[in-house]
Motif scaffolding. Structure first.
Motif, PDB file in Angstrom:
ATOM      1  N   GLY A  75       0.460  -1.565   0.247  1.00 15.82           N
ATOM      2  CA  GLY A  75      -0.100   0.045   0.342  1.00 15.82           C
ATOM      3  C   GLY A  75       1.077   1.129  -0.709  1.00 15.82           C
ATOM      4  N   PRO A  76       0.401   2.280   0.199  1.00 16.96           N
ATOM      5  CA  PRO A  76       0.735   3.299   0.076  1.00 16.96           C
ATOM      6  C   PRO A  76       1.440   3.718   1.439  1.00 16.96           C
ATOM      7  CG  PRO A  76      -1.635   4.086   0.143  1.00 16.96           C
ATOM      8  CD  PRO A  76      -1.134   2.937   0.570  1.00 16.96           C
ATOM      9  N   GLY A  80       4.034   8.759   4.290  1.00 21.79           N
ATOM     10  CA  GLY A  80       3.667   9.938   3.311  1.00 21.79           C
ATOM     11  C   GLY A  80       4.094  10.782   2.073  1.00 21.79           C
ATOM     12  N   ASP A  81       5.113   9.375   1.759  1.00 21.00           N
ATOM     13  CA  ASP A  81       5.901  10.101   1.017  1.00 21.00           C
ATOM     14  C   ASP A  81       5.420   9.845  -0.691  1.00 21.00           C
ATOM     15  OD1 ASP A  81       7.662   9.941  -1.797  1.00 21.00           O
ATOM     16  OD2 ASP A  81       9.086   9.642  -0.996  1.00 21.00           O
ATOM     17  N   PRO A  82       4.581  10.202  -0.806  1.00 22.50           N
ATOM     18  CA  PRO A  82       3.659   9.637  -2.529  1.00 22.50           C
ATOM     19  C   PRO A  82       4.198   8.554  -3.675  1.00 22.50           C
ATOM     20  CG  PRO A  82       4.149  12.377  -2.647  1.00 22.50           C
ATOM     21  CD  PRO A  82       4.699  11.087  -1.282  1.00 22.50           C
ATOM     22  N   SER A  83       5.106   9.479  -3.638  1.00 26.14           N
ATOM     23  CA  SER A  83       6.408   8.060  -5.330  1.00 26.14           C
ATOM     24  C   SER A  83       7.151   6.997  -3.740  1.00 26.14           C
ATOM     25  CB  SER A  83       8.112   8.738  -5.232  1.00 26.14           C
ATOM     26  OG  SER A  83       8.597   9.242  -3.861  1.00 26.14           O
ATOM     27  N   THR A  84       7.025   6.664  -3.210  1.00 25.81           N
ATOM     28  CA  THR A  84       6.549   5.028  -2.259  1.00 25.81           C
ATOM     29  C   THR A  84       5.825   4.911  -2.117  1.00 25.81           C
ATOM     30  OG1 THR A  84       9.311   6.678  -1.691  1.00 25.81           O
ATOM     31  CG2 THR A  84       8.470   4.206  -0.390  1.00 25.81           C
ATOM     32  N   GLY A  85       5.767   3.452  -2.052  1.00 28.10           N
ATOM     33  CA  GLY A  85       4.841   1.726  -2.096  1.00 28.10           C
ATOM     34  C   GLY A  85       5.120   1.357  -0.945  1.00 28.10           C
ATOM     35  N   LEU A  86       4.536   1.072  -0.089  1.00 27.22           N
ATOM     36  CA  LEU A  86       5.479   0.330   1.240  1.00 27.22           C
ATOM     37  C   LEU A  86       4.823  -1.014   1.576  1.00 27.22           C
ATOM     38  CD1 LEU A  86       6.476   0.381   4.234  1.00 27.22           C
ATOM     39  CD2 LEU A  86       4.459   0.833   5.419  1.00 27.22           C
ATOM     40  N   LEU A  87       5.943  -1.759   0.960  1.00 24.92           N
ATOM     41  CA  LEU A  87       5.347  -4.170   1.459  1.00 24.92           C
ATOM     42  C   LEU A  87       5.187  -4.059   3.168  1.00 24.92           C
ATOM     43  CD1 LEU A  87       5.487  -6.705  -0.288  1.00 24.92           C
ATOM     44  CD2 LEU A  87       7.933  -6.707   0.335  1.00 24.92           C
ATOM     45  N   GLY A 112       4.264  -4.900  -8.660  1.00 22.63           N
ATOM     46  CA  GLY A 112       2.566  -3.740  -8.794  1.00 22.63           C
ATOM     47  C   GLY A 112       2.499  -2.256  -8.125  1.00 22.63           C
ATOM     48  N   MET A 113       4.230  -2.551  -7.613  1.00 21.52           N
ATOM     49  CA  MET A 113       3.457  -1.176  -6.874  1.00 21.52           C
ATOM     50  C   MET A 113       4.423  -0.298  -7.887  1.00 21.52           C
ATOM     51  SD  MET A 113       6.298  -1.458  -3.172  1.00 21.52           S
ATOM     52  CE  MET A 113       5.366  -2.432  -2.400  1.00 21.52           C
ATOM     53  N   ARG A 114       5.413  -0.654  -8.824  1.00 21.06           N
ATOM     54  CA  ARG A 114       5.400   0.316 -10.172  1.00 21.06           C
ATOM     55  C   ARG A 114       4.537   0.676 -11.059  1.00 21.06           C
ATOM     56  NH1 ARG A 114       9.937  -3.037 -10.320  1.00 21.06           N
ATOM     57  NH2 ARG A 114       9.085  -5.091 -11.455  1.00 21.06           N
ATOM     58  N   SER A 115       3.092  -0.389 -11.677  1.00 22.22           N
ATOM     59  CA  SER A 115       2.551  -0.817 -12.329  1.00 22.22           C
ATOM     60  C   SER A 115       1.022   1.199 -11.440  1.00 22.22           C
ATOM     61  CB  SER A 115       1.230  -1.660 -11.994  1.00 22.22           C
ATOM     62  OG  SER A 115       1.185  -2.130 -11.245  1.00 22.22           O
ATOM     63  N   ARG A 116       1.415   0.723 -10.287  1.00 20.42           N
ATOM     64  CA  ARG A 116       0.711   1.973  -9.198  1.00 20.42           C
ATOM     65  C   ARG A 116       1.357   3.267  -9.715  1.00 20.42           C
ATOM     66  NH1 ARG A 116      -1.901  -0.502  -4.208  1.00 20.42           N
ATOM     67  NH2 ARG A 116      -3.009   0.861  -4.733  1.00 20.42           N
ATOM     68  N   TYR A 162      13.744  -0.338   5.015  1.00 22.84           N
ATOM     69  CA  TYR A 162      14.507  -0.776   4.730  1.00 22.84           C
ATOM     70  C   TYR A 162      14.046   0.165   2.615  1.00 22.84           C
ATOM     71  CZ  TYR A 162      17.741  -3.913   6.084  1.00 22.84           C
ATOM     72  OH  TYR A 162      18.222  -5.181   6.909  1.00 22.84           O
ATOM     73  N   ARG A 163      15.341   0.202   1.537  1.00 22.54           N
ATOM     74  CA  ARG A 163      14.113   0.639   1.072  1.00 22.54           C
ATOM     75  C   ARG A 163      14.884   0.685  -0.085  1.00 22.54           C
ATOM     76  NH1 ARG A 163      11.243   6.025  -0.436  1.00 22.54           N
ATOM     77  NH2 ARG A 163      12.025   6.584  -2.071  1.00 22.54           N
ATOM     78  N   ARG A 164      13.912   0.683  -1.083  1.00 19.91           N
ATOM     79  CA  ARG A 164      14.745   0.850  -2.314  1.00 19.91           C
ATOM     80  C   ARG A 164      14.085   0.969  -4.045  1.00 19.91           C
ATOM     81  NH1 ARG A 164      14.256  -5.196  -5.829  1.00 19.91           N
ATOM     82  NH2 ARG A 164      13.540  -3.648  -7.578  1.00 19.91           N
ATOM     83  N   GLY A 165      14.084   1.441  -4.878  1.00 21.94           N
ATOM     84  CA  GLY A 165      14.107   1.938  -5.939  1.00 21.94           C
ATOM     85  C   GLY A 165      13.332   1.501  -7.147  1.00 21.94           C
ATOM     86  N   LEU A 166      12.257   0.963  -7.535  1.00 17.82           N
ATOM     87  CA  LEU A 166      11.324   0.135  -8.063  1.00 17.82           C
ATOM     88  C   LEU A 166      12.202   0.344 -10.089  1.00 17.82           C
ATOM     89  CD1 LEU A 166       8.444   0.800  -6.476  1.00 17.82           C
ATOM     90  CD2 LEU A 166       9.286  -1.342  -7.154  1.00 17.82           C
TER      91      LEU A 166
END
Length: 166
Positions: A75-76, A80-87, A112-116, A162-166
């Motif tokens: 989900g988001p 609050g970062d609109p460019s990031t999804g959360l696993l 799925g995150m990329r497609s959003r 943790y974080r990673r680019g999509l």
């Protein structure tokens, strides 16, 4: 087989969630901390959560021979970062670990995150959960240095972001 979850899956998702976390956290948390919530209670938790979040979250389940064997939840970003999804979660039946199902669920979640339209993905993992941290790091995730306190039962734990680019 991966598929979107439906309302009929949520009790089974809760039971699987309990089995998965109990097995994964057993090396560093007490049996008492892992005993609650009960599988049925986690199923009701998922029903309640899903009723509020299904519009902007995706729950994907993995099945084999009609049995639920894993799930992911995205989900988001909770920061609050609109460019990031959360696993939020990747959970497997304990016997399924090490056979590629987790990688399949993670790849599906990232796609799925990329497609959003999200450009990055984040997650929280227990600091003491070394196997999960290795799993995510092999998948391209990197710790950000941000931590957050949490509780499992009455036991204090520390989450790492943790974080990673999509």
């Amino acid at each position: 087989m991966l598929r979107p979850a439906g309302a009929d899956d949520l009790i089974a998702v809760g039971a699987l969630h309990q089995r998965s976390r109990a097995a994964a956290y057993a090396p560093f948390l007490s049996r008492e901390a892992l005993a609650e919530p009960a599988p049925t209670a986690l199923g009701h938790y998922w029903r309640e959560r899903w009723s509020h979040e299904r519009a902007d979250h995706v729950l994907t389940v993995a099945e084999r021979d009609g049995q639920l064997i894993g799930f992911s939840y995205v989900g988001p970003d909770d920061q609050g970062d609109p460019s990031t999804g959360l696993l939020h979660a990747v959970h497997l039946e304990p016997a399924e670990q090490g056979h590629g199902l987790g990688r399949m669920l993670m790849a599906d979640a990232l796609a799925g995150m990329r497609s959003r339209g999200w450009q990055a993905a984040a997650l929280w993992v227990l600091r003491l959960n070394r196997p999960a941290r290795r799993f995510y790091e092999r998948g391209g995730w990197r710790p950000t240095g941000v931590t957050q306190p949490d509780l499992i039962g009455a036991t204090p734990v520390v989450l790492l972001r943790y974080r990673r680019g999509l």
